[in-house]
Scaffold this active site. Structure first.
Site, PDB file in Angstrom:
ATOM      1  N   LYS A 247      -0.226   4.252   9.021  1.00 40.49           N
ATOM      2  CA  LYS A 247       0.461   4.705   7.801  1.00 40.49           C
ATOM      3  C   LYS A 247      -0.529   4.849   6.652  1.00 40.49           C
ATOM      4  CE  LYS A 247       2.044   1.842   5.048  1.00 40.49           C
ATOM      5  NZ  LYS A 247       1.619   1.145   3.794  1.00 40.49           N
TER       6      LYS A 247
ATOM      7  N   LYS B  68      -6.792   1.277  -2.991  1.00 37.44           N
ATOM      8  CA  LYS B  68      -6.466   0.632  -1.712  1.00 37.44           C
ATOM      9  C   LYS B  68      -6.465   1.643  -0.572  1.00 37.44           C
ATOM     10  CE  LYS B  68      -5.477  -2.606   1.106  1.00 37.44           C
ATOM     11  NZ  LYS B  68      -4.120  -3.111   1.336  1.00 37.44           N
TER      12      LYS B  68
ATOM     13  N   THR C 164       0.880  -1.172   0.000  1.00 37.81           N
ATOM     14  CA  THR C 164       0.000   0.000   0.000  1.00 37.81           C
ATOM     15  C   THR C 164       0.914   1.217   0.000  1.00 37.81           C
ATOM     16  OG1 THR C 164      -1.699  -1.188   1.229  1.00 37.81           O
ATOM     17  CG2 THR C 164      -1.856   1.204   1.188  1.00 37.81           C
TER      18      THR C 164
END
Length: 288
Positions: free
Chosen positions: A240, A171, A96
């Site tokens: 994150k 995503k 990601t």
């Protein structure tokens, strides 16, 4: 038989490497950790200490790395893939990552005679090791056709979103929804329990109605209500991903006040929930 390189042999990369091997591919992997390399070698995966042998021998290189900065280092840093350029090599980033980073790296690889796709994954370590992940993909039709046999060995569902970077945008959006749903579902469960309704029966009702989500259908029964909190995905990684979403909101100038509040709550959770805790622990924010 094609040879697939896997860079990053942690929870997800390990599962993908083993699924590829089980699917009949030659697999060669590497990881920054010597301990991780040794563990995978013990499981029958050929390992290399650096990227040179990976690039020289592979038709496709899968990246399974924790951050966009590390992806950039592996592709464009000293000793990276660009230094070991091999015409026709296809790099597939399952991490990601940030779409701008992806597009920049894709342009550099193309100039060196290689190509790149972004194909971030959902399904966790269990999905990786059983070959049952979901992938959202950014890249050309031609590159997808080349990669498809390998992707079929590691995933049960693949959605081609658009050009390079589109997979990572999708995503990021998916994980933002998951992050927000964990908070709203936790608040809803606490509300119902305070009003005298059993959490399991509440979720059974919600999952039969329009308020259901992956969080109410999967996360709560699998990892929350049983106090398991062992999904294999950490608070650090989800924080994150939420930061990436906040950056994308700011970059695009999108009006997203509820998402912004979810981002604030996830950021503040670092004060009370450690990085290595399971990401589902966010449901306990303010309750610990």
């Amino acid at each position: 038989m094609k040879t697939i390189g896997v860079v990053g042999l942690g929870n997800m990369g390990r599962g993908m490497a083993l699924s590829l091997k089980r699917g009949g591919f030659d697999v060669i992997g590497t990881d920054a950790s010597a301990e991780t390399r040794a563990r995978l070698a013990g499981e029958g995966i050929e390992v290399a200490e650096g990227l040179g042998p990976i690039c020289a021998r592979s038709d496709i290189v899968l990246l399974s790395l924790p951050t966009a900065a590390i992806v950039e280092q592996v592709v464009a840093g000293p000793g990276g893939i660009l230094e070991h350029a091999k015409a026709g090599l296809l790099v597939v980033d399952t991490s990601t990552s940030h779409p701008d980073t992806t597009r920049k790296l894709a342009a550099g690889l193309e100039a060196a005679g290689m190509s790149m796709m972004d194909a971030p994954v959902s399904g966790g370590p269990k999905g990786a090791i059983t070959g049952q992940m979901t992938m959202v993909i950014g890249g050309s039709e031609e590159d997808l056709a080349r990669a498809l046999p390998a992707l079929e060995a590691i995933s049960a569902k693949r959605v081609h979103i658009g050009s390079v970077g589109a997979g990572h945008i999708t995503k990021i959006a998916n994980n933002l929804l998951c992050a927000a749903h964990l908070i709203t579902a936790a608040e809803t469960v606490r509300l119902a329990e305070a009003a005298g309704v059993d959490a399991e029966r509440l979720l059974e009702g919600i999952n039969a109605g329009s308020g259901r989500s992956g969080v109410t259908q999967v996360n709560f029964p699998t990892w929350v209500l049983n106090d398991g909190f062992d999904s294999g995905f950490t608070m650090k990684l989800m924080r994150k991903d939420v930061r990436l979403a906040m950056e994308l909101i700011a970059q695009t100038g999108t009006d997203a006040p509820l998402s912004g509040e979810a981002g604030r709550l996830w950021a503040s959770s670092a004060e009370t929930i450690a990085d290595d805790e399971d990401f589902n622990r966010i449901v306990q924010l303010g309750q610990r």
